[in-house]
Write a protein that holds these residues in place. Structure first.
Motif, PDB file in Angstrom:
ATOM      1  N   GLU A 147       0.812  -1.161   0.157  1.00  0.00           N
ATOM      2  CA  GLU A 147       0.013  -0.091  -0.098  1.00  0.00           C
ATOM      3  C   GLU A 147       0.716   1.280  -0.135  1.00  0.00           C
ATOM      4  O   GLU A 147       0.724   2.315  -0.719  1.00  0.00           O
ATOM      5  N   ASN A 191       2.846   1.632  -3.602  1.00  0.00           N
ATOM      6  CA  ASN A 191       1.924   2.203  -4.489  1.00  0.00           C
ATOM      7  C   ASN A 191       1.425   3.804  -4.248  1.00  0.00           C
ATOM      8  O   ASN A 191       1.283   4.501  -5.162  1.00  0.00           O
ATOM      9  N   SER A 192       1.213   4.104  -3.132  1.00  0.00           N
ATOM     10  CA  SER A 192       0.614   5.376  -2.974  1.00  0.00           C
ATOM     11  C   SER A 192       1.921   6.550  -2.878  1.00  0.00           C
ATOM     12  O   SER A 192       1.573   7.418  -3.606  1.00  0.00           O
ATOM     13  N   LYS A 246       4.462   5.969  -5.433  1.00  0.00           N
ATOM     14  CA  LYS A 246       4.618   5.797  -6.653  1.00  0.00           C
ATOM     15  C   LYS A 246       3.415   6.828  -7.407  1.00  0.00           C
ATOM     16  O   LYS A 246       3.747   7.535  -8.382  1.00  0.00           O
ATOM     17  N   ASN A 247       2.203   6.735  -6.988  1.00  0.00           N
ATOM     18  CA  ASN A 247       1.130   7.500  -7.334  1.00  0.00           C
ATOM     19  C   ASN A 247       1.259   8.749  -7.448  1.00  0.00           C
ATOM     20  O   ASN A 247       1.384   9.716  -8.149  1.00  0.00           O
TER      21      ASN A 247
END
Length: 295
Positions: free
Chosen positions: A73, A76-77, A79-80
């Motif tokens: 989690e 991904n956060s 990278k976003n």
């Protein structure tokens, strides 16, 4: 199931067990280390995690599940957020964020480290204006973990190589730039599966620009047309307006002015659909200069 960050989960379980950090740490590690783990500043080793689990009376697999879920989690956060800031061209804010994130253990090895190196180099180029430093950092990226058994180039490696080629093009290091564009394209074709189809578009556009800048207008025209076909195939507007502009510029340089004007019009239409008035204006200004018109 919603997971709390690992450190917070450990803290809650410890408090439910009625233990202080000092009591939990006794015979396992230092209190300071427990404090760091609960703040997610440190990832516990399997040995320490096993001892903590036994003392708290909790299945070690429970902690592993929490840790893995939080890791995915968090990565991904991050990278976003990086992609979002880069898209908005907020390079100063992105640079601060990168320097903070790169200290996290999740981003200190493998593909995640490469991702950080890639975007740090981009920031160095735009914020510090140190293109040579950025270029050297980009050169490191694809070579990390090359000695590992079974290593193969990944999408991140190819994206780093593409960014390096773009930077070399901007610096006028044309032969190396062209070589890296072609290498990136060849490596992309070798991947069993490509999750980001925009990568090929980036490579084709960068190479098309390089060909135009080095007066290879016919070669650039063919690549730009290939890029347009790929945009149609994957049903995306990403770089489509730029490819149409590149077609127009090449046709203008080849003396095919009527066809060039049509390409410029298509480019403007696409940028208007994207509500990108800055590029609409730029295309029209360049069209006037290339075709000697006054629209």
């Amino acid at each position: 199931m919603e997971f709390l960050p690992f450190g917070e989960s450990l803290k809650n379980i410890r408090k439910r067990a009625g233990m202080s950090q000092k009591e939990l740490a006794a015979g396992i590690c230092s209190q300071a280390q427990i404090s760091k783990i609960e703040k997610d500043d440190e990832i516990p080793s399997a040995i320490i995690l096993n001892e903590i689990s036994k003392k708290l009376g909790v299945d070690m697999n429970y902690f592993f599940d929490i840790q893995q879920s939080h890791k995915i989690e968090y990565i991904n956060s991050v990278k976003n957020e990086v992609i979002h800031l880069e898209k908005l061209k907020k390079y100063n804010e992105l640079y601060e964020y990168i320097l903070k994130v790169k200290k996290n253990p999740f981003f200190q090895e493998g593909k995640n480290l490469k991702f950080i190196i890639w975007h740090e180099a981009i920031c160095i180029h735009y914020v510090e204006k140190d293109s040579l430093k950025a270029m050297e950092l980009l050169k490191q990226g694809p070579h990390l973990n090359l000695n590992e058994k079974g290593h193969r180039y990944s999408e991140v490696d190819i994206q780093i190589m593409t960014s390096l080629a773009v930077l070399q093009k901007e610096l006028g290091i044309n032969e190396e730039s062209e070589s890296n564009f072609h290498k990136a394209l060849d490596l992309l074709k070798q991947l069993p599966k490509v999750s980001d189809q925009n990568i090929e578009l980036k490579i084709l556009f960068g190479l098309a620009q390089l060909y135009t800048e080095t007066n290879r207008f016919q070669d650039s025209l063919l690549l730009s047309q290939k890029g347009i076909r790929l945009c149609d195939e994957i049903e995306t507007l990403y770089l489509l307006g730029h490819f149409q502009y590149q077609v127009g510029e090449n046709l203008a340089k080849l003396g095919r002015h009527n066809e060039a004007k049509q390409a410029f019009n298509r480019s403007c239409l696409i940028f208007q659909l994207q509500d990108n008035q800055q590029y609409v204006k730029l295309v029209k200004e360049n069209e006037d200069e290339l075709l000697g018109t006054n629209n």
